[in-house]
Design a protein around this motif. Structure first.
Motif, PDB file in Angstrom:
ATOM      1  N   GLY A  32       0.787  -1.228   0.000  1.00  0.00           N
ATOM      2  CA  GLY A  32       0.000   0.000   0.000  1.00  0.00           C
ATOM      3  C   GLY A  32       0.818   1.276   0.000  1.00  0.00           C
ATOM      4  O   GLY A  32       0.298   2.346   0.308  1.00  0.00           O
ATOM      5  N   ASN A  33       2.090   1.199  -0.361  1.00  0.00           N
ATOM      6  CA  ASN A  33       2.945   2.377  -0.397  1.00  0.00           C
ATOM      7  C   ASN A  33       2.583   3.226  -1.624  1.00  0.00           C
ATOM      8  O   ASN A  33       2.951   2.915  -2.745  1.00  0.00           O
ATOM      9  N   VAL A  34       1.853   4.310  -1.366  1.00  0.00           N
ATOM     10  CA  VAL A  34       1.359   5.163  -2.451  1.00  0.00           C
ATOM     11  C   VAL A  34       2.502   5.903  -3.138  1.00  0.00           C
ATOM     12  O   VAL A  34       2.474   6.102  -4.355  1.00  0.00           O
ATOM     13  N   ALA A  35       3.519   6.305  -2.407  1.00  0.00           N
ATOM     14  CA  ALA A  35       4.653   7.014  -3.006  1.00  0.00           C
ATOM     15  C   ALA A  35       5.355   6.129  -4.037  1.00  0.00           C
ATOM     16  O   ALA A  35       5.702   6.600  -5.124  1.00  0.00           O
ATOM     17  N   VAL A  36       5.545   4.860  -3.709  1.00  0.00           N
ATOM     18  CA  VAL A  36       6.171   3.938  -4.660  1.00  0.00           C
ATOM     19  C   VAL A  36       5.245   3.723  -5.856  1.00  0.00           C
ATOM     20  O   VAL A  36       5.709   3.688  -7.003  1.00  0.00           O
ATOM     21  N   ALA A  37       3.952   3.628  -5.610  1.00  0.00           N
ATOM     22  CA  ALA A  37       2.997   3.454  -6.709  1.00  0.00           C
ATOM     23  C   ALA A  37       3.042   4.657  -7.653  1.00  0.00           C
ATOM     24  O   ALA A  37       3.025   4.487  -8.885  1.00  0.00           O
ATOM     25  N   MET A  38       3.117   5.863  -7.100  1.00  0.00           N
ATOM     26  CA  MET A  38       3.186   7.057  -7.959  1.00  0.00           C
ATOM     27  C   MET A  38       4.490   7.091  -8.751  1.00  0.00           C
ATOM     28  O   MET A  38       4.486   7.366  -9.957  1.00  0.00           O
ATOM     29  N   ALA A  39       5.599   6.819  -8.079  1.00  0.00           N
ATOM     30  CA  ALA A  39       6.898   6.840  -8.763  1.00  0.00           C
ATOM     31  C   ALA A  39       6.956   5.765  -9.846  1.00  0.00           C
ATOM     32  O   ALA A  39       7.410   6.018 -10.970  1.00  0.00           O
ATOM     33  N   THR A  40       6.463   4.573  -9.548  1.00  0.00           N
ATOM     34  CA  THR A  40       6.448   3.482 -10.529  1.00  0.00           C
ATOM     35  C   THR A  40       5.490   3.786 -11.666  1.00  0.00           C
ATOM     36  O   THR A  40       5.811   3.552 -12.837  1.00  0.00           O
ATOM     37  N   GLY A  41       4.336   4.332 -11.335  1.00  0.00           N
ATOM     38  CA  GLY A  41       3.384   4.727 -12.375  1.00  0.00           C
ATOM     39  C   GLY A  41       3.975   5.768 -13.309  1.00  0.00           C
ATOM     40  O   GLY A  41       3.767   5.720 -14.523  1.00  0.00           O
ATOM     41  N   GLY A  42       4.728   6.707 -12.760  1.00  0.00           N
ATOM     42  CA  GLY A  42       5.392   7.718 -13.585  1.00  0.00           C
ATOM     43  C   GLY A  42       6.417   7.093 -14.515  1.00  0.00           C
ATOM     44  O   GLY A  42       6.549   7.494 -15.679  1.00  0.00           O
ATOM     45  N   LYS A  43       7.130   6.104 -14.005  1.00  0.00           N
ATOM     46  CA  LYS A  43       8.114   5.402 -14.843  1.00  0.00           C
ATOM     47  C   LYS A  43       7.417   4.641 -15.973  1.00  0.00           C
ATOM     48  O   LYS A  43       7.866   4.671 -17.119  1.00  0.00           O
ATOM     49  N   ILE A  44       6.316   3.965 -15.640  1.00  0.00           N
ATOM     50  CA  ILE A  44       5.571   3.221 -16.653  1.00  0.00           C
ATOM     51  C   ILE A  44       5.043   4.178 -17.719  1.00  0.00           C
ATOM     52  O   ILE A  44       5.198   3.940 -18.918  1.00  0.00           O
ATOM     53  N   PHE A  45       4.434   5.277 -17.278  1.00  0.00           N
ATOM     54  CA  PHE A  45       3.925   6.256 -18.234  1.00  0.00           C
ATOM     55  C   PHE A  45       5.060   6.823 -19.077  1.00  0.00           C
ATOM     56  O   PHE A  45       4.934   6.957 -20.293  1.00  0.00           O
ATOM     57  N   GLY A  46       6.161   7.154 -18.420  1.00  0.00           N
ATOM     58  CA  GLY A  46       7.299   7.741 -19.129  1.00  0.00           C
ATOM     59  C   GLY A  46       7.850   6.820 -20.192  1.00  0.00           C
ATOM     60  O   GLY A  46       8.093   7.240 -21.337  1.00  0.00           O
TER      61      GLY A  46
END
Length: 135
Positions: free
Chosen positions: A45-59
């Motif tokens: 449930g680490n939202v910060a990691v989810a946001m950072a990973t989501g940004g990498k996926i989008f990027g």
């Protein structure tokens, strides 16, 4: 009539398959350079990691969008996608270097959502800059 390999649906499936494979490989590389385990932290449930990973996926996906738009061959698309990924990876290290007062990986691992959000925005924003530079 076009041959099987020249059919638009086949080309789309090939582009999609290669882009997804590259995405998985590039995420594995990001997993190696970060101090936390992305999917373990997301599961917790680490939202910060989810946001950072989501940004990498989008990027990464965005960089491949530009590579697909500007190149016909799979090999050329992969090459430009890899180059774009390396630039995105370099941006990650520059971001880490430019924040000497705290460690980005530790802050994200500790669920610092502000750092996770900025990390996501940097990945997304720079992917547009990188993508636009793809020739």
């Amino acid at each position: 009539m076009a041959s099987f390999w020249e059919h638009d649906m086949v080309k789309t499936a090939a582009n999609f398959s290669v882009a997804v494979l590259c995405l998985v490989i590039f995420l594995a590389v990001f997993e190696l350079v970060t101090k936390y385990k992305n999917w373990e932290e997301i599961r917790k449930g680490n939202v910060a990691v989810a946001m950072a990973t989501g940004g990498k996926i989008f990027g990464i996906a965005n960089i491949f969008r530009y590579a697909l738009e500007r190149h016909e061959s799979l090999l050329s698309m992969i090459g430009w996608g890899m180059y774009g990924f390396l630039l995105l990876l370099a941006a990650y290290f520059i971001y880490e270097f430019l924040t000497p007062k705290f460690n980005i990986d530790e802050e994200i691992a500790n669920d610092n959502r502000a750092v996770g959000l900025i990390s996501m925005i940097i990945s997304i924003g720079l992917s547009f800059v990188i993508g636009e530079g793809i020739q």
